[in-house]
Design an enzyme around this catalytic site. Structure first.
Site, PDB file in Angstrom:
ATOM      1  N   ASP A 147     -14.615  -6.267 -24.716  1.00 30.56           N
ATOM      2  CA  ASP A 147     -15.476  -5.300 -24.052  1.00 30.56           C
ATOM      3  C   ASP A 147     -16.742  -5.165 -24.891  1.00 30.56           C
ATOM      4  O   ASP A 147     -16.669  -5.071 -26.122  1.00 30.56           O
ATOM      5  CB  ASP A 147     -14.756  -3.939 -23.985  1.00 30.56           C
ATOM      6  N   ASP A 204     -19.580  -3.141 -20.311  1.00 29.53           N
ATOM      7  CA  ASP A 204     -19.369  -1.766 -19.862  1.00 29.53           C
ATOM      8  C   ASP A 204     -20.647  -1.214 -19.216  1.00 29.53           C
ATOM      9  O   ASP A 204     -21.745  -1.416 -19.740  1.00 29.53           O
ATOM     10  CB  ASP A 204     -19.004  -0.931 -21.105  1.00 29.53           C
ATOM     11  N   GLU A 241     -19.354  -4.641 -15.561  1.00 25.16           N
ATOM     12  CA  GLU A 241     -18.883  -3.488 -14.798  1.00 25.16           C
ATOM     13  C   GLU A 241     -20.140  -2.924 -14.129  1.00 25.16           C
ATOM     14  O   GLU A 241     -20.887  -2.160 -14.739  1.00 25.16           O
ATOM     15  CB  GLU A 241     -18.253  -2.422 -15.709  1.00 25.16           C
ATOM     16  N   HIS A 259      -8.339   0.396 -15.990  1.00 25.48           N
ATOM     17  CA  HIS A 259      -7.923   1.545 -16.794  1.00 25.48           C
ATOM     18  C   HIS A 259      -8.597   2.854 -16.389  1.00 25.48           C
ATOM     19  O   HIS A 259      -8.353   3.882 -17.017  1.00 25.48           O
ATOM     20  CB  HIS A 259      -8.227   1.244 -18.265  1.00 25.48           C
ATOM     21  N   ASP A 260      -9.474   2.810 -15.400  1.00 26.99           N
ATOM     22  CA  ASP A 260     -10.184   4.019 -14.958  1.00 26.99           C
ATOM     23  C   ASP A 260      -9.718   4.503 -13.595  1.00 26.99           C
ATOM     24  O   ASP A 260     -10.252   5.506 -13.094  1.00 26.99           O
ATOM     25  CB  ASP A 260     -11.699   3.740 -14.852  1.00 26.99           C
TER      26      ASP A 260
HETATM   27  C1  GLC Z   1     -16.731   2.482 -18.333  1.00 31.63           C
HETATM   28  C2  GLC Z   1     -15.332   2.343 -18.878  1.00 31.63           C
HETATM   29  C3  GLC Z   1     -14.747   3.700 -19.053  1.00 31.63           C
HETATM   30  C4  GLC Z   1     -15.605   4.467 -20.027  1.00 31.63           C
HETATM   31  C5  GLC Z   1     -17.062   4.504 -19.564  1.00 31.63           C
HETATM   32  C6  GLC Z   1     -17.977   4.973 -20.647  1.00 31.63           C
HETATM   33  O1  GLC Z   1     -16.737   3.031 -17.065  1.00 31.63           O
HETATM   34  O2  GLC Z   1     -14.562   1.524 -18.048  1.00 31.63           O
HETATM   35  O3  GLC Z   1     -13.421   3.651 -19.493  1.00 31.63           O
HETATM   36  O4  GLC Z   1     -15.121   5.768 -20.163  1.00 31.63           O
HETATM   37  O5  GLC Z   1     -17.521   3.237 -19.196  1.00 31.63           O
HETATM   38  O6  GLC Z   1     -18.081   4.009 -21.649  1.00 31.63           O
END
Ligand code: GLC
Length: 512
Positions: free
Chosen positions: A105, A206, A256, A317-318
């Site tokens: 990541d 991210d 993402e 994971h979210d």
């Molecule tokens: C992304 C991650 C998440 C995190 C956020 C802030 O959405 O997947 O888990 O809390 O970014 O970094």
């Protein structure tokens, strides 16, 4: 006959299935109840046996863990909770030894407030690193921007040291880096090179769409966030891509890109010089509807007709798990969808076990945003054999293990021909062995209501996928009539004719 489909360029990530490891919850080697790198290294065979080609690890860097690693205090070191740099090297080496690629990541939008860069930046208004973060003076927050976590929490916090406001699009402990500052971009490129030299095969980036902000700091208009998709993001992602291209071996950038409009998402992957892949959150957030899934896939297919490779996933994971959102039977249909569409599928650890979310009592809530349930540890062995930690940990797991770990455990499901794990393994094996499924063209097929059906075709060989979204039987699409061979069903005893309730089928057509 349609035109012969062009073979995609031979980049490994196009035909790969990529498996997300959430290190805290994967495998714990030292009994402290939190997963770690040695634990993960010892369980990589599970990923290989599943048939995935790569792992993506959520953050492993030094972190105060306000957001479980998405708040980084040192990009060039591993958090002691997870192990050491040597452990990271060992994981990468072991993965490569057994044929798995490794993605880390990369968190470019923000750091931890404990990062030395922020410590310097906050120390005085004339510190050389002041411009590395976004600071504004004033009695009130500079505008009405709202942070992603919490209930209408302002995205600005006043820091007492200099009495100025700093921007944090997420937690106050996650100050946003200022990508308008060239030194920030250079420093983040150095982070990428540090890990690329250590052999990682790419990054999941991210909140990739957030590294450019409204330059005028205007209040948000409805439907437009201060941190979404500003034009400056694109050259910055192209810069990241160029760093990856300094290295050989098809290193990959997966974004993402959390945009709920595919017209805005597509440009991130169609220009050929930015991201290789971008997760599609329009798709991930869909309700259980054949029409909705079909429309979204068809729209993205259209948008990427001239280039751009989709990346599909329904779990991470979210987000609440598919087995919870859609129900257990439909989660299998959802898996068949993700693993048979044109594009790169991403799986989240535990979905191959059919894990549901594990409710956490109010006294146990640890995540800032209610995401604990989908992060419950992996049950490797039944508690009756391995103790209450279910092979995840010999200590007390940081989140409760699944109440049905006895039946859901990897070692139990591996012995059961009807298990979800066996189904996933068969699905991945079939995908790998069937060029139409991993490299073929996609064409939606006319189907009865509630059925989403599409044809995948490669060098004249055709495979039909028919997914029944209804909780009752539905006819097969007419194009299935020439079907010679049932390749796989989500059901143990599929019938000859109709699709059963909640059934997905993959059928080989013609003689090919
Ligand atoms: C992304 C991650 C998440 C995190 C956020 C802030 O959405 O997947 O888990 O809390 O970014 O970094």
């Amino acid at each position: 006959m349609p035109d012969a489909p062009e073979l995609p360029p031979n980049e490994w990530w196009r035909t790969a299935v990529i498996y997300q490891i959430y290190p805290r919850s994967f495998a714990d080697s030292d009994g402290d109840g939190v997963g770690d790198l040695r634990g993960a290294t010892g369980r990589l065979e599970h990923v290989r046996d599943l048939g995935a080609a790569a792992v993506w690890l959520s953050p492993i860097y030094r972190s105060p863990m306000a957001d479980f690693g998405y708040d980084i205090a040192d990009h060039s070191d591993v958090d002691p909770l997870f192990g050491t740099l040597d452990d990271a090297d060992a994981l990468i080496a072991r993965a490569h030894e057994i044929g798995l690629k490794v993605l880390l990541d990369f968190v470019p939008n923000h750091t931890s407030d404990r990062h030395p860069w922020f410590a310097e930046s906050r120390s005085s208004t004339d510190n050389p690193k002041r411009s590395w973060y976004v600071w504004r003076p004033g009695d009130r927050p500079p505008n009405g921007w709202i942070a992603a976590f919490g209930d209408q929490v302002p995205a600005w916090t006043r820091d007492p040291t200099t009495d100025e406001w700093y921007l944090h699009s997420f937690l106050p402990q996650q100050p946003d880096l200022n990508w308008d500052e060239p030194a920030v971009e250079a420093a983040m490129h150095a982070v990428l090179r540090f890990w690329l030299r250590r052999g990682v095969d790419g990054f999941r980036i991210d909140v990739a769409h957030a590294i450019g902000k409204d330059p005028d700091l205007r209040d948000n208009e409805p439907g437009r966030s201060h941190k979404e998709d500003w034009p400056s993001v694109h050259p910055r992602l192209a810069g990241i891509r160029r760093v990856l291209e300094e290295f050989d071996g098809d290193r990959v950038a997966v974004g993402e890109v959390y945009l709920l409009d595919q017209h805005r998402l597509a440009p991130y992957v169609t220009t050929g010089d930015e991201l290789h892949l971008a997760h599609n959150f329009v798709f991930l957030n869909l309700p259980w509807s054949s029409e909705r899934f079909r429309d979204v896939v068809d729209e993205f297919e259209e948008l990427t007709r001239d280039g751009g490779w989709p990346a599909w996933c329904l779990n991470n994971h979210d987000h609440s798990r598919t087995a919870t959102r859609y129900g257990w039977a439909r989660a299998r249909v959802a898996a068949m969808l993700v693993l048979t569409l044109r594009g790169t599928p991403f799986l989240f650890q535990g979905e191959e076990l059919g894990l549901t979310d594990v409710p956490i009592g109010p006294q146990r809530i640890v995540d800032v945003d209610g995401r604990d349930p989908e992060r419950a540890p992996i049950p490797w062995e039944p508690p009756s054999e391995a103790g209450p930690g279910a092979g995840f940990s010999t200590g007390e797991p940081w989140l409760p293990v699944h109440p049905d770990a006895e039946h859901l455990a990897v070692s139990v499901q591996a012995q059961d021909t009807g298990s979800t794990l066996t189904f996933y393994r068969e699905l991945l094996r079939l995908r790998a062995a069937t060029p139409a499924l991993h490299s073929g063209t996609y064409r939606p097929v006319t189907a009865p209501p509630d059925v989403y059906a599409f044809m995948r075709e490669h060098e004249g060989r055709r495979v039909l996928v028919a997914l029944n979204f209804a909780p009752f039987a539905r006819p097969l699409p007419a194009e299935a009539a020439g079907g010679r061979l049932l390749l796989l069903s989500t059901h143990a005893d599929p019938g000859e004719g109709e699709l059963a309730a909640d059934e997905g089928r993959i059928i080989k057509l013609g003689d090919g």
